[in-house]
Design a protein around this motif. Structure first.
Motif, mmCIF file in Angstrom:
data_model
loop_
_atom_site.group_PDB
_atom_site.id
_atom_site.type_symbol
_atom_site.label_atom_id
_atom_site.label_comp_id
_atom_site.label_asym_id
_atom_site.label_seq_id
_atom_site.Cartn_x
_atom_site.Cartn_y
_atom_site.Cartn_z
ATOM 1 N N PRO A 372 0.988 -1.036 -0.089
ATOM 2 C CA PRO A 372 0.007 -0.090 0.059
ATOM 3 C C PRO A 372 0.966 1.362 -0.090
ATOM 4 O O PRO A 372 2.059 1.115 0.435
ATOM 5 N N PRO A 373 0.476 2.379 -0.457
ATOM 6 C CA PRO A 373 -0.854 2.687 -0.861
ATOM 7 C C PRO A 373 -1.294 2.704 -2.191
ATOM 8 O O PRO A 373 -2.519 2.431 -2.717
ATOM 9 N N VAL A 374 -0.186 2.375 -3.160
ATOM 10 C CA VAL A 374 -0.558 2.521 -4.688
ATOM 11 C C VAL A 374 -0.432 1.225 -5.382
ATOM 12 O O VAL A 374 -0.513 1.299 -6.579
ATOM 13 N N GLY A 375 -0.336 0.205 -4.591
ATOM 14 C CA GLY A 375 -0.062 -1.323 -5.403
ATOM 15 C C GLY A 375 -1.529 -1.500 -6.413
ATOM 16 O O GLY A 375 -2.553 -1.479 -5.836
ATOM 17 N N ILE A 376 -1.128 -1.558 -7.662
ATOM 18 C CA ILE A 376 -2.253 -1.722 -8.544
ATOM 19 C C ILE A 376 -3.013 -3.033 -8.604
ATOM 20 O O ILE A 376 -4.416 -3.124 -8.612
ATOM 21 N N VAL A 377 -2.295 -4.081 -8.188
ATOM 22 C CA VAL A 377 -2.867 -5.479 -7.920
ATOM 23 C C VAL A 377 -3.970 -5.323 -6.618
ATOM 24 O O VAL A 377 -5.020 -5.979 -6.690
ATOM 25 N N LEU A 378 -3.379 -4.339 -5.648
ATOM 26 C CA LEU A 378 -4.491 -4.427 -4.477
ATOM 27 C C LEU A 378 -5.856 -3.814 -4.983
ATOM 28 O O LEU A 378 -6.799 -4.425 -4.562
ATOM 29 N N ASN A 379 -5.601 -2.668 -5.783
ATOM 30 C CA ASN A 379 -6.855 -2.118 -6.151
ATOM 31 C C ASN A 379 -7.726 -3.151 -7.137
ATOM 32 O O ASN A 379 -8.890 -2.963 -7.061
ATOM 33 N N VAL A 380 -6.954 -3.900 -7.903
ATOM 34 C CA VAL A 380 -7.876 -4.806 -8.735
ATOM 35 C C VAL A 380 -8.560 -5.889 -7.989
ATOM 36 O O VAL A 380 -9.755 -6.107 -8.168
ATOM 37 N N ILE A 381 -7.825 -6.512 -6.810
ATOM 38 C CA ILE A 381 -8.616 -7.346 -6.077
ATOM 39 C C ILE A 381 -9.482 -7.060 -5.190
ATOM 40 O O ILE A 381 -10.750 -7.506 -5.042
ATOM 41 N N CYS A 382 -9.360 -5.547 -4.711
ATOM 42 C CA CYS A 382 -10.614 -4.943 -3.895
ATOM 43 C C CYS A 382 -11.630 -4.909 -4.674
ATOM 44 O O CYS A 382 -13.050 -5.304 -4.247
ATOM 45 N N GLY A 383 -11.603 -4.626 -5.968
ATOM 46 C CA GLY A 383 -12.787 -4.440 -7.085
ATOM 47 C C GLY A 383 -13.278 -5.980 -7.295
ATOM 48 O O GLY A 383 -14.763 -5.991 -6.999
ATOM 49 N N VAL A 384 -12.515 -6.738 -7.338
ATOM 50 C CA VAL A 384 -12.972 -8.266 -7.535
ATOM 51 C C VAL A 384 -13.534 -8.930 -6.542
ATOM 52 O O VAL A 384 -14.870 -9.436 -6.709
ATOM 53 N N ALA A 385 -12.951 -8.768 -5.430
ATOM 54 C CA ALA A 385 -13.529 -9.408 -4.222
ATOM 55 C C ALA A 385 -14.793 -8.566 -3.334
ATOM 56 O O ALA A 385 -15.430 -8.757 -2.477
ATOM 57 N N LYS A 386 -14.730 -7.273 -3.863
ATOM 58 C CA LYS A 386 -15.718 -6.105 -3.259
ATOM 59 C C LYS A 386 -15.608 -6.242 -1.551
ATOM 60 O O LYS A 386 -16.540 -6.278 -0.794
ATOM 61 N N ILE A 387 -14.240 -5.906 -1.239
ATOM 62 C CA ILE A 387 -13.983 -5.661 0.077
ATOM 63 C C ILE A 387 -13.041 -4.272 0.202
ATOM 64 O O ILE A 387 -12.290 -4.202 -0.736
ATOM 65 N N PRO A 388 -13.113 -3.519 1.438
ATOM 66 C CA PRO A 388 -12.390 -2.493 1.409
ATOM 67 C C PRO A 388 -10.850 -2.731 1.562
ATOM 68 O O PRO A 388 -10.440 -4.152 1.833
ATOM 69 N N MET A 389 -9.932 -1.880 1.257
ATOM 70 C CA MET A 389 -8.444 -1.862 1.238
ATOM 71 C C MET A 389 -7.985 -2.300 2.643
ATOM 72 O O MET A 389 -7.064 -3.319 2.617
ATOM 73 N N SER A 390 -8.241 -1.816 3.549
ATOM 74 C CA SER A 390 -8.043 -2.216 5.047
ATOM 75 C C SER A 390 -8.282 -3.794 5.409
ATOM 76 O O SER A 390 -7.529 -4.286 6.008
ATOM 77 N N ASP A 391 -9.266 -4.298 4.924
ATOM 78 C CA ASP A 391 -9.631 -5.738 5.011
ATOM 79 C C ASP A 391 -8.845 -6.763 4.092
ATOM 80 O O ASP A 391 -7.910 -7.491 4.809
#
Length: 425
Positions: A372-391
């Motif tokens: 974090p905070p700018v990892g692009i894969v994190l943002n992709v997976i947050c969108g796919v899993a529908k969970i917030p970044m903190s979780d």
């Protein structure tokens, strides 16, 4: 003073919201102003020269191969094959995710694309089976970043072009470190998921396993063909990209019949757009790299690292630690473009094998995709899993630390990278 101008101009342009390619050009202009030789003609010529490279042709072909692979059903069959074999064991869906990540990494070379494809297929299944969703999503995110390490890696191609290092050798040297990352994820997953009370899938009979194997054989032999062709000199990395495209298209359109011809045009457009961004970035980076060399920025960085130059392992520890820190603030491409021309002269001066450094540098940048905070894969997976970044971060930490541990293990034992290269060469 030169390092200060380089840093302030680059970070200042990025702070104003400029895309990284334009920020690199602003940095190049600032260095030209400092040297008192502003010449727009030279700038434009160097920009064109940066994009005029035969090895760069591999990038659009591998990007298109990834698009064809996902649209043509190859990704789905890799996951299905793994499910029939290990889906019934405790934590089996996690093992399926890791297996799929490693196999798909050897086809597409794109972390975000692989993570999105695997996450879309497996996260709903893992949620339904009772798996901890943030942990499952964290595992898939960590598995996705294996893609830039295992060939055919777009990151290794870009590094090879900028650093003038053999892309074929980089490809061969990346195989074992990528497999080590996968093994580390397996051990970590088995440890953290051992107490989860989840629904276990029924064990599949040998008939279904054989059927999945036959159905997926076209997908499973694709990475073997690419790596084998490179190892035996059948084709260059660029030609390997062409072969991957043709193979993915034929299998998706005529074997699996899940790739209608009308879908080909949007896939070509998507690959072309992605390629344009990457190639323009590389061209801008090579312009700034030329001026960085003229301004002796690497010499000044070498002076700063002088206390560590006598010990290769210590120097690599320091450089890798710096890249880890930079990776938390910058994405994969900016870190690669900015630091490669700065660090390569230091690496050569210290007598460190550039192929070894390139693999570890790309691995480090890949790990930056999930920091974090700018990892692009994190943002992709947050969108796919529908969970917030903190979780997601709560579930990711064990796997992130496992991959960082592999990185620094390879710093301590360079032969783990170089010996397999000698065996495969």
């Amino acid at each position: 003073m030169t390092v200060a101008v380089f840093t302030v101009s680059l970070l200042g342009a990025m702070a104003l919201g400029m895309p990284i390619a334009f920020a690199l050009l602003v940095c190049a202009v600032a260095l030209m102003v400092m040297q008192g030789q502003i010449d727009a003609t030279i700038l434009s010529q160097k920009l064109i020269e940066g994009a005029d490279s035969f090895p760069l042709l591999a990038i659009p072909f591998f990007m298109l191969a990834g698009e064809l692979m996902n649209a043509g059903g190859i990704s789905k069959r890799i996951v299905t094959f793994a499910l029939t074999w290990v889906g019934h064991v405790r934590g089996g869906l996690g093992l399926v995710a890791i297996f799929a990540a490693v196999v798909m990494a050897a086809i597409s070379g794109s972390a975000a694309a692989d993570a999105a494809a695997i996450g879309t297929l497996l996260i709903p299944m893992m949620r339904q089976a009772g798996y901890n969703v943030p942990r499952s999503a964290g595992l898939i995110a960590a598995g996705g970043v294996i893609a830039p390490v295992i060939p055919p890696s777009i990151g290794l191609i870009v590094f090879g072009v900028i650093a003038n290092v053999s892309i074929g050798k980089l490809f061969l040297a990346g195989i074992f470190p990528g497999l080590m990352m996968g093994a580390a994820l397996v051990l970590t997953w088995l440890w953290v998921a051992r107490k989860d009370k989840v629904a276990i899938l029924p064990k599949q009979g040998w008939g279904l396993r054989l059927k999945a194997g036959v159905d997926g054989i076209w997908a499973l032999v694709m990475p073997l063909g690419i790596i084998g062709g490179l190892k035996f000199g059948i084709f260059t990395p660029t030609e390997a990209g062409v072969a991957a495209c043709v193979y993915a298209f034929v299998v998706g359109a005529f074997v699996y019949r899940e790739l209608p011809l009308r879908q080909l045009y949007p896939l070509l457009v998507a690959a072309a757009r992605s390629t344009a961004v990457v190639v323009f970035l590389i061209a801008a980076a090579l312009v700034s790299a030329w001026l960085i060399t003229l301004s002796d920025v690497p010499g000044q960085v070498s002076a700063m690292l002088e206390p560590f130059m006598g010990n290769k392992i210590l120097l690599m520890f320091v450089i890798m630690a710096i890249v880890v820190i930079v990776g938390t603030a910058l994405d994969f491409a900016p870190t690669l473009m900015i630091l490669t021309p700065v660090l390569m002269p230091v690496i050569k001066q210290a007598g460190i094998d550039p192929v070894y450094f390139g693999v570890l540098f790309i691995m480090n940048n890949a790990i930056g995709l999930i920091t974090p905070p700018v990892g692009i894969v994190l943002n992709v997976i947050c969108g796919v899993a529908k969970i917030p970044m903190s979780d997601l971060m709560k579930g990711l930490w064990p796997f992130l630390w496992a991959e960082i541990a592999v990185l620094f293990l390879l710093v301590l034992f360079p032969d783990l990278v170089l010996i397999p290269l000698k065996w495969l060469s």
